[in-house]
Design a protein around this motif. Structure first.
Motif, PDB file in Angstrom:
ATOM      1  N   VAL A 218      27.595  38.440  33.533  1.00 51.38           N
ATOM      2  CA  VAL A 218      28.736  38.764  31.858  1.00 51.38           C
ATOM      3  C   VAL A 218      30.573  39.149  32.706  1.00 51.38           C
ATOM      4  O   VAL A 218      30.764  38.609  32.534  1.00 51.38           O
ATOM      5  CB  VAL A 218      28.913  39.156  30.966  1.00 51.38           C
ATOM      6  N   MET A 221      32.138  36.894  35.192  1.00 52.10           N
ATOM      7  CA  MET A 221      33.030  35.292  34.340  1.00 52.10           C
ATOM      8  C   MET A 221      33.104  35.331  33.428  1.00 52.10           C
ATOM      9  O   MET A 221      34.636  34.496  32.514  1.00 52.10           O
ATOM     10  CB  MET A 221      31.539  34.859  34.023  1.00 52.10           C
ATOM     11  N   ASN A 222      33.250  36.617  31.830  1.00 52.50           N
ATOM     12  CA  ASN A 222      33.647  36.320  31.422  1.00 52.50           C
ATOM     13  C   ASN A 222      34.743  37.656  30.592  1.00 52.50           C
ATOM     14  O   ASN A 222      34.909  38.298  30.175  1.00 52.50           O
ATOM     15  CB  ASN A 222      32.518  36.005  29.771  1.00 52.50           C
ATOM     16  N   THR A 223      34.982  38.642  31.891  1.00 52.69           N
ATOM     17  CA  THR A 223      35.676  39.772  31.950  1.00 52.69           C
ATOM     18  C   THR A 223      37.349  40.475  32.832  1.00 52.69           C
ATOM     19  O   THR A 223      36.756  39.688  33.642  1.00 52.69           O
ATOM     20  CB  THR A 223      34.984  41.300  31.544  1.00 52.69           C
ATOM     21  N   HIS A 224      37.935  40.937  31.826  1.00 52.65           N
ATOM     22  CA  HIS A 224      39.089  40.702  32.632  1.00 52.65           C
ATOM     23  C   HIS A 224      38.622  41.646  33.756  1.00 52.65           C
ATOM     24  O   HIS A 224      39.467  41.450  35.186  1.00 52.65           O
ATOM     25  CB  HIS A 224      40.187  41.563  31.683  1.00 52.65           C
ATOM     26  N   LEU A 227      37.715  39.395  36.617  1.00 51.58           N
ATOM     27  CA  LEU A 227      38.397  38.562  37.175  1.00 51.58           C
ATOM     28  C   LEU A 227      39.550  39.435  38.361  1.00 51.58           C
ATOM     29  O   LEU A 227      40.112  38.490  38.809  1.00 51.58           O
ATOM     30  CB  LEU A 227      39.584  38.383  35.812  1.00 51.58           C
ATOM     31  N   ARG A 228      39.667  40.901  37.837  1.00 51.22           N
ATOM     32  CA  ARG A 228      40.788  41.651  38.803  1.00 51.22           C
ATOM     33  C   ARG A 228      40.036  41.819  39.911  1.00 51.22           C
ATOM     34  O   ARG A 228      40.644  41.972  40.655  1.00 51.22           O
ATOM     35  CB  ARG A 228      40.493  43.426  37.650  1.00 51.22           C
ATOM     36  N   LYS A 230      37.739  39.800  41.584  1.00 49.61           N
ATOM     37  CA  LYS A 230      38.049  38.220  41.703  1.00 49.61           C
ATOM     38  C   LYS A 230      39.464  38.356  42.967  1.00 49.61           C
ATOM     39  O   LYS A 230      39.766  37.648  43.778  1.00 49.61           O
ATOM     40  CB  LYS A 230      38.225  37.228  41.628  1.00 49.61           C
ATOM     41  N   ALA A 231      40.845  38.881  41.145  1.00 45.94           N
ATOM     42  CA  ALA A 231      41.474  38.830  42.069  1.00 45.94           C
ATOM     43  C   ALA A 231      41.912  39.479  43.760  1.00 45.94           C
ATOM     44  O   ALA A 231      42.779  39.123  44.815  1.00 45.94           O
ATOM     45  CB  ALA A 231      43.268  38.840  41.253  1.00 45.94           C
ATOM     46  N   LYS A 234      40.334  38.006  46.283  1.00 42.85           N
ATOM     47  CA  LYS A 234      40.563  36.886  46.813  1.00 42.85           C
ATOM     48  C   LYS A 234      42.376  37.444  47.702  1.00 42.85           C
ATOM     49  O   LYS A 234      42.522  36.533  49.136  1.00 42.85           O
ATOM     50  CB  LYS A 234      41.626  36.016  46.220  1.00 42.85           C
ATOM     51  N   ASN A 235      43.021  38.558  47.203  1.00 44.02           N
ATOM     52  CA  ASN A 235      44.303  38.707  47.619  1.00 44.02           C
ATOM     53  C   ASN A 235      44.388  39.859  47.269  1.00 44.02           C
ATOM     54  O   ASN A 235      45.412  40.087  46.230  1.00 44.02           O
ATOM     55  CB  ASN A 235      45.195  37.209  47.343  1.00 44.02           C
ATOM     56  N   ALA A 239      47.037  41.028  43.678  1.00 41.21           N
ATOM     57  CA  ALA A 239      47.247  41.427  43.354  1.00 41.21           C
ATOM     58  C   ALA A 239      47.883  42.785  42.818  1.00 41.21           C
ATOM     59  O   ALA A 239      48.135  42.922  41.658  1.00 41.21           O
ATOM     60  CB  ALA A 239      45.327  42.207  43.266  1.00 41.21           C
ATOM     61  N   VAL A 244      47.791  44.768  39.349  1.00 42.55           N
ATOM     62  CA  VAL A 244      46.445  45.897  39.708  1.00 42.55           C
ATOM     63  C   VAL A 244      45.802  46.538  40.205  1.00 42.55           C
ATOM     64  O   VAL A 244      46.134  46.855  41.114  1.00 42.55           O
ATOM     65  CB  VAL A 244      45.202  44.181  39.713  1.00 42.55           C
TER      66      VAL A 244
ATOM     67  N   GLU B 335      51.309  34.351  49.871  1.00 47.57           N
ATOM     68  CA  GLU B 335      50.647  36.045  50.552  1.00 47.57           C
ATOM     69  C   GLU B 335      50.960  37.371  49.513  1.00 47.57           C
ATOM     70  O   GLU B 335      49.743  37.565  50.063  1.00 47.57           O
ATOM     71  CB  GLU B 335      51.204  36.466  51.979  1.00 47.57           C
ATOM     72  N   ILE B 339      47.837  34.405  44.223  1.00 52.98           N
ATOM     73  CA  ILE B 339      46.278  34.619  44.779  1.00 52.98           C
ATOM     74  C   ILE B 339      45.727  33.171  45.398  1.00 52.98           C
ATOM     75  O   ILE B 339      45.344  32.544  43.660  1.00 52.98           O
ATOM     76  CB  ILE B 339      45.784  35.199  43.987  1.00 52.98           C
ATOM     77  N   SER B 340      45.753  32.313  46.325  1.00 55.13           N
ATOM     78  CA  SER B 340      44.672  31.131  46.175  1.00 55.13           C
ATOM     79  C   SER B 340      43.552  31.672  45.204  1.00 55.13           C
ATOM     80  O   SER B 340      42.954  32.875  46.316  1.00 55.13           O
ATOM     81  CB  SER B 340      45.083  31.290  47.400  1.00 55.13           C
ATOM     82  N   LEU B 342      42.284  31.705  42.684  1.00 52.79           N
ATOM     83  CA  LEU B 342      42.974  31.341  41.396  1.00 52.79           C
ATOM     84  C   LEU B 342      43.862  30.477  41.103  1.00 52.79           C
ATOM     85  O   LEU B 342      44.733  29.794  41.164  1.00 52.79           O
ATOM     86  CB  LEU B 342      43.383  32.948  41.487  1.00 52.79           C
ATOM     87  N   LEU B 350      46.314  37.941  33.655  1.00 56.71           N
ATOM     88  CA  LEU B 350      45.546  38.930  34.973  1.00 56.71           C
ATOM     89  C   LEU B 350      47.334  39.946  34.467  1.00 56.71           C
ATOM     90  O   LEU B 350      47.131  40.598  34.280  1.00 56.71           O
ATOM     91  CB  LEU B 350      46.226  38.757  36.435  1.00 56.71           C
ATOM     92  N   TYR B 357      38.157  43.722  26.746  1.00 56.87           N
ATOM     93  CA  TYR B 357      37.296  42.945  27.949  1.00 56.87           C
ATOM     94  C   TYR B 357      37.075  41.918  27.952  1.00 56.87           C
ATOM     95  O   TYR B 357      36.952  41.259  29.466  1.00 56.87           O
ATOM     96  CB  TYR B 357      35.790  44.464  27.437  1.00 56.87           C
ATOM     97  N   LEU B 358      36.774  41.344  27.211  1.00 58.63           N
ATOM     98  CA  LEU B 358      35.904  39.911  26.508  1.00 58.63           C
ATOM     99  C   LEU B 358      37.332  39.244  26.544  1.00 58.63           C
ATOM    100  O   LEU B 358      37.892  39.325  26.500  1.00 58.63           O
ATOM    101  CB  LEU B 358      34.927  39.835  26.379  1.00 58.63           C
ATOM    102  N   ILE B 359      37.674  37.933  27.998  1.00 56.52           N
ATOM    103  CA  ILE B 359      37.881  36.950  27.877  1.00 56.52           C
ATOM    104  C   ILE B 359      37.504  35.807  26.843  1.00 56.52           C
ATOM    105  O   ILE B 359      36.479  34.435  27.437  1.00 56.52           O
ATOM    106  CB  ILE B 359      38.237  36.209  29.222  1.00 56.52           C
ATOM    107  N   TRP B 361      37.808  32.215  27.044  1.00 58.14           N
ATOM    108  CA  TRP B 361      38.401  30.977  27.636  1.00 58.14           C
ATOM    109  C   TRP B 361      39.571  29.967  27.271  1.00 58.14           C
ATOM    110  O   TRP B 361      40.718  29.323  26.984  1.00 58.14           O
ATOM    111  CB  TRP B 361      37.611  30.483  29.004  1.00 58.14           C
TER     112      TRP B 361
END
Lengths: 363, 489
Positions: A218, A221-224, A227-228, A230-231, A234-235, A239, A244, B335, B339-340, B342, B350, B357-359, B361
């Motif tokens: 959860v 997959m489902n929270t900010h 997501l942050r 993940k950001a 990835k980069n 971010a 962030v 770069e 963000i590649s 996403l 973002l 807290y929850l997104i 979708w």
């Protein structure tokens, strides 16, 4: 510019190719292991049959697999937090150990008091989580404030944790009279985490494992928060620029992973060994890293891969009994699997058409 | 050695970096290679030295066709390149760097290498301590070291890529003396630059590139006007424009000095008002990007202060700048910008998180769809940003600008975009200005700057000009200042 858009459907269809390559690498790993078996002079087919038999031959064996799977998937799910944030938390091994130390400390301090056993056990779990989180937090502080890479910080702290356990076993917490590698004095039986009658599996471990999977799933997959992370993974530069708070979130990811690893340490102490021993982590930390990589950092795949690894571990014991082969063969298989999968991913990346930036800073 | 490059073509994906470029350099001469940013100078030289392989075309050395598979191959034929950023090993000593690539066999012969180094250094009048660590030396000294290393490897063709950026005046004079001497000894020197005066001072002949094509050749005496025309192209007509109505000061910079290891920028005094668009012009690496990053809060200045809407933000972290409504849109989209890996939806979440807290979708996707339409992005909410075309990536970056924005900083917002996309981007920027934001824009397209900006600042080697009214400027004047004319006065 046009041709870049044309790449879109290609990226979508590659999931099947990915699956095919993944299966191919499993096959290669099997072939490799077979080769090792042949060289060791053992009948390969018989060995595989014995392994299956050893893992699933009886109810007891199947629950043994589950008892191995539970801590492994917990560590892996914790690691998925740090993997997602782009961190190589190899310090997870030490985080398990610190959890075990903290839990042992609480039980030793409270076992003489008249507190009800479940209160002591819960306190031990909480202490374990705190211990693991603190050890992971150290990795984070070292990274954020002094720029020490988490791999080196983590490895250093792993050594420290091992040394700490040895010192405790041979020093302040040694058994009365003798100090030995067999660890500290076992706890009184009412402070053992209850197991299913006649088996080694504790329902509490299973429940904690399932809830850690759900929580991490959860979160990612489902929270900010997820997501942050993940950001950042990835980069991190982009971010940061997009606002962030990167240091804070990397620190939080480490704390989360450390807490889960610490809980595993506490479970190792209360459910499996009932004392603190030298090899308290059972290598679940490093194995969790392998599982995470093999599952391509995905929660649901990790559940399956962890189960496969657990089955290999338990099935490997049977080889020793019947074919008198060393049980480390399962380790050979796990290692080969990871290497072949990484190899496949690497070669796939070479074949893929690369996206080339349109403008270059060539003057 | 006589160097000939015939009909060279090179593309990077869809970008044509070089098209049908030919170059002939006689032995014993210093040959200039002139062009603005992205003209293809470096690409051409990387092909000659073996770092890149051409798509088509051939290279002839003394009339013999050759093919290089790697820089080592290039060196074997005697072609050495001095790169724009020193390609050395900063944590190792001068001597160790010097031996790199020279020594053969298994054992190191430090004594012999030390003697060779000292001898070469004496020959050229360089003062290099063999035991010094390279990261404690100036760029100029590192360049000298690299030069000696290449000479010891027996090169016969020396390529220098913008060698005078970041070195002191005496070091520059010493470098030029060295190059003249090498040319007298019969070596071939190719000198890549965008500075006209260096061409006049040093080169026996010059080739000019423009946008990946051959723009022309010239021999002394050079006509600066003619060279500038070749560099920037003709047809420099003056565009129409409307006056803007600037308001309150948004950005105030006082006595600012900033720098990195090779460039010192300063002193800058500048006030940017709400509703105003300031264009920053100059060759790549003249200080405009540094100023941009200082204004964005990504680099701390050495001296001076920055105020945004009356609040002193000097030395504050990046997030304080963000909170003050400062927004930075970098040039390298994949770069620093996006963000590649996403999707567009994830990017929007973002920056503009919905819910707690929850997104949610479902909602996030609808929100993304709305922004995609508003900003005319050709993509779906689930599209990964790296799969978007350059123009659409730029639109996505504009869609990711947080509101309210008071100061908007953009690097090359239209680089690599077609005319239609560029016009759309500028229209958006104009709208932002009309809504009260102050804008600073870096661009290497002078026409574009003159057309859309209210005032223009020119950067040259860390010096900053006074803001000039775009209305009173011509592209010619601007081009001359960028190339280093009309300063020091």
């Amino acid at each position: 510019m046009r041709c870049k858009e044309a790449l879109l459907p290609h990226i979508r269809s590659s999931r099947w190719i990915e699956f095919g390559i993944q299966s191919l690498s499993v096959l290669m790993a099997l072939l490799f292991t077979t080769l090792v078996l042949v060289m060791a002079g053992a009948p390969p087919l018989e060995a595989y049959r014995q392994m299956l038999e050893g893992a699933f031959g009886s109810l007891k064996r199947m629950t043994d697999v589950l008892a191995t799977w539970a801590p492994l998937i917990m560590v892996t799910s914790g690691l998925l937090l740090t993997f997602t944030a782009g961190l190589w938390n190899v310090g997870v091994e030490g985080q398990i150990m610190l959890g075990a130390i903290a839990a042992t400390g609480v039980i030793r301090a409270l076992q003489e008091t008249g507190l009800p056993p479940f209160v002591i056990l819960i306190l031990a779990m909480v202490a374990g989580m705190a211990g693991g989180a603190a050890w992971a937090g150290l990795v984070g502080l070292l990274k954020i404030y002094t720029g020490i890479h988490e791999i080196f910080g983590g490895l250093g702290l792993n050594f420290l944790a091992t040394t700490l356990i040895l010192w405790l076993i041979f020093g302040p917490w040694k058994r009365p009279g003798i100090a030995s590698m067999s660890g500290t004095e076992p706890f009184p039986e009412h402070l053992w985490l209850p197991v299913l009658p006649g088996l080694r599996l504790s329902p509490w471990t299973l429940i904690l494992a399932l809830s850690s999977i759900v929580v991490v799933y959860v979160l990612l997959m489902n929270t900010h928060f997820g997501l942050r992370l993940k950001a950042i993974g990835k980069n991190i530069r982009a971010a940061h620029r997009l606002g962030v708070p990167t240091s804070r979130y990397m620190f939080l990811a480490l704390l989360g992973c450390g807490a889960i690893a610490g809980l595993v340490g506490a479970l190792q102490v209360t459910a499996t060994y009932h004392r603190l021993i030298h090899a308290i982590s059972s290598g679940y930390g490093y194995m969790g890293l392998l599982v995470g990589m093999l599952a391509n950092y995905r929660v649901l795949w990790s559940v399956l891969v962890a189960f496969f690894f657990a089955a290999l571990n338990i099935g490997g014991i049977q080889l020793m009994v019947t074919l008198r082969l060393d049980s480390t063969l399962s380790g050979v298989m796990q290692g080969a699997l990871v290497l072949f999968v990484l190899l496949a991913q690497g070669s796939q990346a070479r074949w893929k058409p690369t996206l080339i930036p349109e403008s270059r800073d060539d003057a | 050695m006589r160097v000939e490059m015939r009909h060279i073509y090179k593309s990077f994906g869809p970008v044509r970096a070089l098209q049908d470029v030919s170059l002939t350099v006689e032995a014993g001469t210093i040959h200039g290679l002139l062009g603005e940013n992205g003209a293809g100078k470096t690409t051409l030289m990387k092909i000659l030295s073996g770092y890149l392989r051409p798509d088509r075309g051939e290279i002839l050395l003394n009339g013999e066709p050759v093919r290089f598979a790697s820089p080592a191959d290039g060196l074997r034929y005697g072609i050495g390149m001095l790169h724009q950023d020193p390609l050395d090993f900063p944590t190792m000593s001068v001597l160790d760097n010097f031996m790199m690539g020279c020594e053969n066999g298994f054992w190191l012969d430090r004594q012999r290498a030390r003697r060779a180094l000292q001898e070469l250094a004496r020959l050229f009048g360089f003062d290099l301590d063999p035991e010094a660590r390279v990261d404690r030396m100036t760029v100029g000294e590192r360049q000298q070291l690299e030069l000696l290393r290449l000479l010891r490897q027996g090169i016969r063709v020396l390529i220098l890529d913008e060698p005078t950026t970041g070195i002191s005046a005496p070091q520059r004079a010493q470098l030029f003396d060295t190059l003249r001497r090498l040319a007298r000894e019969g070596k071939t020197v190719i000198f890549v630059t965008h500075k006209l005066e260096e061409i006049e001072e040093l080169c026996h002949r010059v080739t000019v590139l423009r946008q990946g094509r051959l723009a022309g050749e010239a021999a002394p005496p050079y006509s600066p006007r003619r060279l500038i025309e070749m560099m920037f192209g003709r047809s420099l007509s003056k565009p129409e424009r409307r006056p803007a109505l600037p308001g309150e000061p948004v950005l105030q910079i006082q006595n600012l000095i900033a720098g990195d290891y090779r460039l010192r920028l300063g002193r800058v005094n500048l006030t940017v008002r709400s509703g105003e668009i300031i264009g920053l012009a100059g060759m790549e690496g003249s200080g405009q990007h540094l100023l941009m990053r200082v204004c964005a809060g990504l680099i701390r200045p050495w001296e001076g202060c920055i105020c945004v809407r009356g609040r002193d933000l000097t030395g504050k972290p990046y997030c304080a700048f963000l909170d003050a409504g400062v927004l930075f849109v970098p040039a390298n989209r994949l770069e620093e910008g996006l963000i590649s890996g996403l999707t567009l939806t994830e990017h929007f979440q973002l920056v503009y998180p919905t819910g707690g807290y929850l997104i949610n979708w479902e909602r996030a996707r609808a929100e993304a769809q709305r922004r995609i339409q508003e900003f005319n992005i050709r993509g779906e909410p689930e599209t990964m940003v790296e799969a978007l075309s350059g123009g659409n990536q730029q639109r996505a970056m504009l869609a990711l600008i947080r509101k309210p924005v008071h100061l908007l900083l953009l690097e090359h917002p239209t680089r690599g975009l077609d005319v239609e996309s560029s016009m759309w981007i500028w229209q958006q920027l104009k709208e932002q200005a009309q809504q009260g934001a102050a804008l600073m824009v870096i661009s290497s397209d002078l026409q574009e700057l003159l057309e859309y900006c209210d005032r223009i600042i020119v950067f040259f080697g860390g010096q900053v000009s006074e803001p000039m009214n775009a209305e009173e400027l011509t592209t010619d004047q601007l081009a001359q200042m960028i190339a280093g004319y009309g300063w020091r006065g």
